[in-house]
Scaffold this active site. Structure first.
Site, short mmCIF file in Angstrom:
data_model
loop_
_atom_site.label_atom_id
_atom_site.label_comp_id
_atom_site.label_asym_id
_atom_site.label_seq_id
_atom_site.Cartn_x
_atom_site.Cartn_y
_atom_site.Cartn_z
CG ASP A 124 46.15 21.86 21.18
OD1 ASP A 124 47.14 21.88 21.23
OD2 ASP A 124 44.97 21.54 21.68
C1 BGC Z 1 46.04 22.10 25.00
C2 BGC Z 1 46.34 23.28 24.55
C3 BGC Z 1 47.47 24.72 25.10
C4 BGC Z 1 49.18 23.50 23.92
C5 BGC Z 1 49.91 24.21 24.10
C6 BGC Z 1 48.03 21.18 24.66
O1 BGC Z 1 47.97 19.72 24.58
O2 BGC Z 1 45.41 21.44 24.83
O3 BGC Z 1 45.47 23.96 25.60
O4 BGC Z 1 47.77 25.42 24.87
O5 BGC Z 1 48.71 22.08 24.50
O6 BGC Z 1 50.54 23.92 25.86
#
Ligand code: BGC
Length: 770
Positions: free
Chosen positions: A309
């Site tokens: 993530d």
């Molecule tokens: C979130 C994810 C997301 C990723 C990409 C993160 O901050 O936790 O759910 O897919 O960003 O945007």
């Protein structure tokens, strides 16, 4: 089953088995494997580490004063030509873009990637409830709402349309579906997944995977995209209730419940997984070789790709303090099984990983394994042959056909929780006051991941759709609908920011109407900005309801909220309560259709609605969480005190269940129990009913759960009509993970339940497996 098992021993009625060989979760395609090997054999170390790096588009571009996204060509050139970066993510300017803009941006990146690396880029975007980041596309209800429909077709349909509309912009990968079990209602990401139950997340998530990817994960077609299941593992139960903070989950729960949806969705063909940013039992998931490599890759024999993530390798040293610096963090994460780092602003990852390989701290074999997984994904998506697509090949983008599915999904997802004296449906011709901060904006209907991350600009982008107020005016006539909000949010502000209430005005308005509809709940938020300090609904909003109640007109309370905010003090003041959760752009229209009685309610809560802050139980709580009065001096009085239970939802009609029967009274592992029940519509209007089958293990070697959802099916019945609903329940589905981390189906009695009906069945032999 896919697994081959070997009999180990039979002892005192206990059969023990273990797995010998696990069939691949996704069958290998020989042609693709050969292509992967050929490409890999020609790659330099620089090219390999580049394929493992993912950057944010906003690290090399920004929107100018006119709103046009301008790419810094020199930076892009450096990223692709020098660092050979293999993946880019996010929306340009972190805001929804037009199809043309998507085509232009992804087209440019692909052209350069093919020229400089000879390997296409994989672009990823959060299209979380429909096309979050594509202007003019279709937005569906959020996943929690989809779960409330208890209709297995809806996640499939919504995902299929979302994939089509995503591909229309040439994007081949989405960070969806979210399968975190929402076990703590304080957590700000409750609305992103399919509720608190693992079976529900497994069923709905697997359906979404098929909808997004199509039926053949080796050949993802023109109208499909790859998924990323997120956020593996145990993200939805933070101890503090705050986002990205540690969870403490028993080993049994982790394996039995938290892992279940991932296992099912991977077996449904999921091609990638994104990792939980936080830690579980003190171990940051990004650093866990046991969970990433052991459980996911080896345990399921899964050859898909694991992406971090947002900046989460950095978080291993900056926040979690398990690494001394970035290089150390990369070593830990890649050795644990991470294949791609969402960095997202810096190419340091490439330099540092290369050094680690040269120093022998990350084996070349691990890098090759990661790159194989990235290349395999790109071949499965056919990106080498077709890195981009054309808008004209997607004529149904944003069409009426897609809108109808979204409207229907919204209608099936709204939950009627109370309807005293059958005040609903509202009679035509009555004068209605529409009040409350959620009545006249699109932001509250959509929640986060809507045009922007926080969803805070939805009213700029979704002006063409109807708010609750507009839909009520269309349905009941402008002359019959008065609007006075009483409480309003700060436009485009933080989710909790409210303006000074105007209670006298709304009370005055209430005096002249027949019914008061008060639309309350939450404004949009996403992730950490959605953290809260008190689960109770805002004081202004509760005061609004209390003041309106004093006027004496019947109150219809509409809740639109991403998590169940406590309303124990105002619920008794309402004649009717509807939780519309987060229904998306067609939520206003769906609600008006339901309130008018043109469509019947059929949603049920996919979570437990708590009444008190110190009673945040899930529906599958351990039986001993509820302790009554003991003989003698002690009154333990640990009550499970709920506003509404999991699975609760009313209808304009009534359904009668009878004749619950099971084809076997006793069973053992390997058996399938056929459970049937007759359902009759005993009311006077047509309706859909979600029939839920629960089981309870009446005694076990560790404290059993109160009950567990084992199957559900939604049927439609005309007044007076009856149908038989049957479920095939595998005996192994009644097993649990024991103290030793192994699955156990234990001999003894189980109770099967549908509605108020119960049937006992007896397991005659204990089996320990996996
Ligand atoms: C979130 C994810 C997301 C990723 C990409 C993160 O901050 O936790 O759910 O897919 O960003 O945007």
């Amino acid at each position: 089953m896919m697994k081959k098992t070997v009999l180990l021993l039979t002892l005192l009625g206990t059969v023990m088995t273990t797995e010998a060989q696990v069939a691949p979760a996704i069958p290998r395609d020989a042609k693709i494997e050969a292509q992967v090997e050929k490409t890999l054999s020609k790659m330099s170390l620089d090219e390999k580490v580049g394929q493992m790096c993912e950057l944010d588009i906003n690290s090399f571009g920004r929107r100018d004063a006119q709103g046009k996204f301008v790419i810094d060509e020199a930076k892009l050139d450096e990223i692709i030509r020098v660092y050979k970066v293999g993946s880019i993510l996010n929306a340009p300017g972190t805001m929804a873009a037009s199809l043309e803009e998507w085509q232009e941006i992804i087209g440019k990146i692909q052209k350069l990637s093919m020229k400089e690396i000879g390997i296409p880029c994989i672009y990823g975007v959060d299209q979380n409830h429909g096309v979050t980041y594509t202007l003019g596309g279709t937005l569906f209800p959020q996943n929690l709402s989809v779960a409330a429909s208890f209709n297995k077709e809806l996640p499939y349909e919504a995902a299929k349309i979302t994939a089509y509309e995503t591909k229309a912009g040439s994007c081949p990968w989405t960070y969806s579906p979210t399968l975190d079990l929402g076990r703590d209602p304080r957590w700000p990401r409750i609305w992103e997944n399919y509720g608190e139950d693992c079976y529900m997340n497994a069923v709905m998530g697997s359906q979404a995977v098929r909808g997004f990817q199509g039926d053949d994960p080796n050949h993802v077609g023109k109208n499909s995209v790859a998924v990323s299941l997120k956020h593996f593992l145990g993200y939805g139960a933070p101890f503090t209730g705050k986002d990205r903070t540690p969870a403490y989950i028993s080993t049994q729960d982790l394996r039995e419940k938290q892992f279940a949806a991932y296992e099912a969705a991977i077996k449904a063909g999921a091609l990638t997984v994104m990792v939980n940013s936080a830690s579980v039992n003190g171990v940051p998931v990004h650093a866990s070789k046991e969970w990433l490599t052991g459980w996911l890759k080896e345990g399921l024999n899964w050859d898909g790709m694991i992406v971090t993530d947002w900046a989460d390798i950095n978080n291993l040293y900056q926040r979690e303090k398990v690494a001394k610096d970035k290089k150390d963090a990369i070593r830990i994460a890649i050795n644990a099984g991470i294949d791609m780092s969402m960095d997202p602003y810096s190419t340091d990852f490439c330099t540092l990983l290369k050094e680690l390989v040269q120093e022998g701290k990350v084996p070349m074999s691990r890098v090759d394994d990661a790159v194989r997984r990235v290349l395999r994904l790109k071949y499965r998506l056919n990106l080498f042959e077709k890195p981009t697509y054309k808008i004209k090949d997607y004529p149904l983008f944003g069409s009426k056909q897609h809108a109808d599915v979204a409207l229907h999904a919204a209608e099936e997802s709204m939950v009627l929780l109370k309807n005293k004296n059958a005040i609903l449906p509202l009679q035509k011709g009555k004068k209605i006051l529409v009040a409350g901060p959620n009545a006249n904006n699109m932001r509250c209907l959509n929640g986060g991941w809507s045009y922007t991350w926080q969803g805070h600009l939805a009213d700029r982008f979704a002006g063409a759709y109807n708010t609750i107020l507009e839909a009520m005016q269309n349905k009941f006539g402008k002359e019959n609908v008065v609007y006075e909000p009483g409480v309003t949010y700060v436009p485009e502000g933080k989710y909790w920011e409210e303006n000074k209430p105007e209670i006298e005005k709304v009370v005055e308005a209430a005096k002249g109407v027949d019914v008061v509809m008060v639309c309350i709940g939450e404004n949009s938020y996403c992730e950490t900005p959605g953290n809260l300090t008190d689960l109770t609904l805002s004081e202004n909003q509760r005061n609004l309801v209390k003041a309106l109640a004093k006027v004496g007109k019947p109150i219809v309370m509409i809740l639109s909220e991403g998590r169940p905010r406590l309303i124990a003090d105002i619920e008794p003041l309402a004649a009717a309560v509807v939780d519309i959760i987060l229904p998306g752009n067609y939520g206003g229209d769906a609600l008006a259709n339901l309130l008018a009685g043109d469509v019947n309610f059929s949603g049920r809560l996919p979570f437990t609605y708590p009444r008190e802050i110190n009673s945040l139980n899930n529906y599958d709580y351990k039986v001993s969480e509820e302790v009554g009065t003991m003989e003698g001096a002690y009154d333990y009085d640990a009550k499970v005190s709920l506003q509404w239970p999991f699975g609760f939802g009313l209808s304009y009609t009534t359904f009668d269940y009878s004749n619950l029967r099971v084809d076997k009274q006793s069973f053992k592992a390997g058996d399938v129990l056929k459970v049937s029940v007759d359902v009759k519509n005993t009311g006077s209007v047509k309706g859909k009913d979600a029939v839920l089958l629960y089981s309870s293990d009446l005694m076990a070697s560790i404290v059993p759960d109160n009950k567990r959802l084992r199957a559900f099916d939604k049927i439609e019945l005309a007044p007076g009509e009856s149908k038989t609903v049957s479920f095939n329940l595998k005996a192994e589905d009644l097993a649990f993970v024991g103290y030793d981390g192994r699955w156990r189906l234990e001999e003894g009695e189980f109770e099967l339940k549908v509605g108020k009906l119960k049937q006992k069945v007896n397991c005659t032999e204990t089996k320990v497996f996996k």
